[in-house]
Design an enzyme around this catalytic site. Structure first.
Site, PDB file in Angstrom:
ATOM      1  N   ARG A   7      26.892   6.413  30.580  1.00 44.28           N
ATOM      2  CA  ARG A   7      25.950   4.458  31.707  1.00 44.28           C
ATOM      3  C   ARG A   7      26.781   5.496  33.598  1.00 44.28           C
ATOM      4  NH1 ARG A   7      26.700  -0.572  29.425  1.00 44.28           N
ATOM      5  NH2 ARG A   7      29.134   0.486  28.853  1.00 44.28           N
ATOM      6  N   ASN A  24      23.368   0.135  28.092  1.00 42.25           N
ATOM      7  CA  ASN A  24      22.910   0.507  26.980  1.00 42.25           C
ATOM      8  C   ASN A  24      22.196  -0.519  26.054  1.00 42.25           C
ATOM      9  OD1 ASN A  24      24.479   2.626  26.736  1.00 42.25           O
ATOM     10  ND2 ASN A  24      26.452   1.288  26.106  1.00 42.25           N
TER      11      ASN A  24
END
Length: 99
Positions: A24, A42
């Protein structure tokens, strides 16, 4: 933005070893480097998903990065893109990591 180049919005989901490997953070960094907006998070089923918006050519660059590069420790098995559409204006102010 280049003359005649429209804005694009696309949702994405990346599978493989993409959680716990700073995916990320690297996605946010790459998106910001390209001048894109959107978000990344996520998922509960082990993937990373999000939305990206910006000039078409830059969105394509991030799509390629999501398919082939990712974070240094990630292992991408599949990148899927959905809901691609042209937009008149950006719907996000920057590129966020969503918890």
């Amino acid at each position: 933005m280049a003359e005649g180049e429209g804005l694009l919005s696309v949702d994405y989901e990346v599978s493989g070893k993409v959680q716990g490997v700073f995916f990320r953070k690297y996605t946010q960094g790459e998106a910001k480097r390209l001048g894109l907006v959107g978000w990344v998070q996520n998922s509960s089923h082990g993937t990373v998903q999000g939305q990206v918006q910006g000039p078409s050519a830059r969105v394509r660059e991030l799509q390629d990065w999501l398919r082939k590069t990712g974070s240094p420790q990630s292992r991408i098995s599949r990148a899927e893109f959905r809901n691609e559409k042209k937009i008149e204006a950006l719907e996000h102010d920057d590129f966020q990591i969503v918890k």
